[in-house]
Design a protein around this motif. Structure first.
Motif, mmCIF file in Angstrom:
data_model
loop_
_atom_site.group_PDB
_atom_site.id
_atom_site.type_symbol
_atom_site.label_atom_id
_atom_site.label_comp_id
_atom_site.label_asym_id
_atom_site.label_seq_id
_atom_site.Cartn_x
_atom_site.Cartn_y
_atom_site.Cartn_z
ATOM 1 N N ASP A 349 59.657 60.252 7.587
ATOM 2 C CA ASP A 349 58.892 60.244 8.844
ATOM 3 C C ASP A 349 59.765 60.680 10.018
ATOM 4 O OD1 ASP A 349 56.679 59.226 7.488
ATOM 5 O OD2 ASP A 349 57.230 57.152 7.908
ATOM 6 N N ILE A 350 61.018 60.258 10.027
ATOM 7 C CA ILE A 350 61.920 60.596 11.128
ATOM 8 C C ILE A 350 62.121 62.107 11.199
ATOM 9 C CG2 ILE A 350 64.280 60.340 12.006
ATOM 10 C CD1 ILE A 350 64.300 57.566 10.584
ATOM 11 N N ILE A 351 62.347 62.718 10.052
ATOM 12 C CA ILE A 351 62.533 64.175 10.015
ATOM 13 C C ILE A 351 61.276 64.891 10.474
ATOM 14 C CG2 ILE A 351 62.941 66.144 8.494
ATOM 15 C CD1 ILE A 351 64.665 64.290 6.765
ATOM 16 N N THR A 352 60.122 64.471 9.959
ATOM 17 C CA THR A 352 58.852 65.112 10.323
ATOM 18 C C THR A 352 58.561 64.965 11.804
ATOM 19 O OG1 THR A 352 57.954 64.670 8.116
ATOM 20 C CG2 THR A 352 56.374 65.147 9.868
ATOM 21 N N ALA A 353 58.769 63.778 12.348
ATOM 22 C CA ALA A 353 58.472 63.530 13.761
ATOM 23 C C ALA A 353 59.341 64.377 14.681
ATOM 24 C CB ALA A 353 58.663 62.047 14.080
ATOM 25 N N THR A 354 60.617 64.504 14.364
ATOM 26 C CA THR A 354 61.489 65.315 15.217
ATOM 27 C C THR A 354 61.171 66.804 15.082
ATOM 28 O OG1 THR A 354 63.198 65.276 13.485
ATOM 29 C CG2 THR A 354 63.355 63.634 15.230
ATOM 30 N N ASP A 355 60.835 67.252 13.872
ATOM 31 C CA ASP A 355 60.476 68.668 13.684
ATOM 32 C C ASP A 355 59.215 69.034 14.445
ATOM 33 O OD1 ASP A 355 62.651 69.166 12.098
ATOM 34 O OD2 ASP A 355 61.569 69.026 10.188
ATOM 35 N N LEU A 356 58.285 68.080 14.544
ATOM 36 C CA LEU A 356 57.013 68.337 15.235
ATOM 37 C C LEU A 356 57.037 67.855 16.676
ATOM 38 C CD1 LEU A 356 54.498 67.296 12.416
ATOM 39 C CD2 LEU A 356 55.254 69.606 13.017
ATOM 40 N N SER A 357 58.214 67.419 17.170
ATOM 41 C CA SER A 357 58.384 66.926 18.549
ATOM 42 C C SER A 357 57.442 65.773 18.851
ATOM 43 C CB SER A 357 58.158 68.076 19.550
ATOM 44 O OG SER A 357 59.100 69.101 19.351
ATOM 45 N N ILE A 358 57.243 64.895 17.873
ATOM 46 C CA ILE A 358 56.435 63.700 18.067
ATOM 47 C C ILE A 358 57.314 62.627 18.712
ATOM 48 C CG2 ILE A 358 55.131 61.862 16.935
ATOM 49 C CD1 ILE A 358 54.430 63.912 14.733
ATOM 50 N N GLU A 359 56.863 62.073 19.799
ATOM 51 C CA GLU A 359 57.648 61.074 20.526
ATOM 52 C C GLU A 359 57.681 59.753 19.788
ATOM 53 O OE1 GLU A 359 60.093 59.549 22.439
ATOM 54 O OE2 GLU A 359 59.440 61.138 23.820
ATOM 55 N N MET A 360 58.871 59.307 19.431
ATOM 56 C CA MET A 360 59.025 58.026 18.740
ATOM 57 C C MET A 360 59.567 56.947 19.675
ATOM 58 S SD MET A 360 60.417 58.758 14.883
ATOM 59 C CE MET A 360 61.767 59.839 15.360
ATOM 60 N N ARG A 361 60.064 57.349 20.830
ATOM 61 C CA ARG A 361 60.684 56.359 21.708
ATOM 62 C C ARG A 361 59.641 55.542 22.440
ATOM 63 N NH1 ARG A 361 64.143 59.971 25.476
ATOM 64 N NH2 ARG A 361 62.228 61.180 25.292
#
Length: 361
Positions: A349-361
């Motif tokens: 999930d971490i890799i996918t979120a950063t690749d798609l610029s999904i905000e996790m913070r």
């Protein structure tokens, strides 16, 4: 290893849970959402409710009375540990963890001045005193600690003195904060490393910021400088060249030294890091995570860290792309008080979120 952590009436959390925890857990979320409180909850849980952890937390947060030297303060307020800052008979808090860590429960009750052993010898005033009862695991009765009139725990009380003579055994816990950067604290940690012959591990970790580093030296009897400077810590490079004070290299080197020392000392225990990326440039985030995750797996250390930095998360994702075998060892936990549980992201999930610029913070 703790897989699930549950908080009840602890500081800002009325009821909260973190699930799917990994070997290395990065806590993210806005300011004042409770990330540091989660670190403190883990420390209290694995210490089996040791009241000295409560005192350490109060000192670290500057909740204890201010003075010329707050470490000499004997009384430390307990009400901030409870949700709503309430301290009265009947209030309680609980912290529980999975995989054998059980539950720690603290509750406040009315004390009995006639308690044997002069338990309440430090209490003054005509009102009925309060007591803090700490229960850990299957202990149904718990241990009673007298509180002063204003609800403070006095580390000189009879029960605290008794605890000092019967120091319980619990897993190693290292809590990395700005206070750990003080030269005297670092020197104490370095002494432990020398005694166990693990200097090369710390020097190797420090090469993350200074590739040509050969050695680290603490000068015996050296002054620490104004405001706790670091003139007593020297870095060695090429043989025959002068050694350089670590302070010449900025806060990043001291922060990395504290992190490296703590990783070594936390073997078979827990490492809690507040603002893991502080003082480190974004270009070394991937290498930092390589250091932390590899050490965690190698030395059986469960890590809980906090950050506000997107670069820190991206660095973790870049590390996981190169080490997919460690994806299951890592989680990002997004902490939001408006929910009753954190939002968990595993390595994929971490890799996918950063690749798609999904905000996790």
């Amino acid at each position: 290893m703790i897989r699930t952590l549950t908080l009840e009436n602890y500081r800002g959390f009325e009821e909260y849970q973190l699930r799917d925890l990994g070997k290395v857990n990065l806590l993210v979320g806005p300011n004042n959402c409770g990330k540091t409180s989660v670190l403190e909850a883990v420390q209290l849980l694995v210490s089996r409710g040791d009241p000295r952890v409560l005192i350490e937390t109060a000192r670290r947060r500057w909740e204890s009375p201010a003075g010329e030297d707050r470490r000499r303060t004997t009384e430390h307020p307990m009400h901030h540990h409870f949700h709503g800052h309430r301290l009265e008979p009947g209030v309680s808090l609980g912290i529980s963890g999975s995989d054998g860590y059980g539950r720690v429960r603290l509750h406040v009750t009315e004390g009995d001045p006639d308690e044997p052993g002069d338990l309440f010898e430090i209490i003054s005033g005509s009102g009925r005193p309060l007591a803090l009862v700490i229960q850990a695991g299957p202990d149904k009765d718990g241990t009673v600690f007298a509180l002063t009139d204003d609800g403070s725990l006095n580390w000189r009380s009879p029960a605290m003195r008794q605890l000092a003579h019967n120091r319980p055994h619990w897993p190693p816990v290292q809590f990395v904060t700005a206070e750990l950067l003080h030269p005297r604290t670092l020197a104490s940690a370095w002494n432990w490393v020398i005694q166990h012959g693990r200097e090369s591990e710390v020097v190797g970790a420090m090469r993350l910021l200074q590739e040509d580093l050969e050695s680290i030296h603490f000068l015996a009897g050296e002054p620490t400088g104004i405001g706790g400077g670091s003139v007593g810590i020297l870095l060695g490079f090429q043989p025959g060249t002068p050694r350089i004070p670590i302070g010449s290299y900025g806060d990043g080197m001291r922060r990395l030294l504290a992190l490296s020392l703590s990783l070594v000392r936390a073997a078979n225990g827990f490492l809690l890091i507040d603002e893991i990326d502080t003082g480190l440039h974004w270009t070394v985030m991937e290498e930092m995570w390589s250091l932390v995750v590899d050490a965690s797996v190698k030395s059986s250390v469960q890590v809980f860290a906090t950050t506000h930095s997107l670069d820190c998360i991206v660095g973790l994702a870049e590390f996981l792309k190169k080490r997919p075998d460690l994806a299951d060892a890592v989680s990002v936990q997004k902490v939001e008080r408006k929910l009753d549980r954190s939002v968990s992201f595993d390595g994929t999930d971490i890799i996918t979120a950063t690749d798609l610029s999904i905000e996790m913070r």
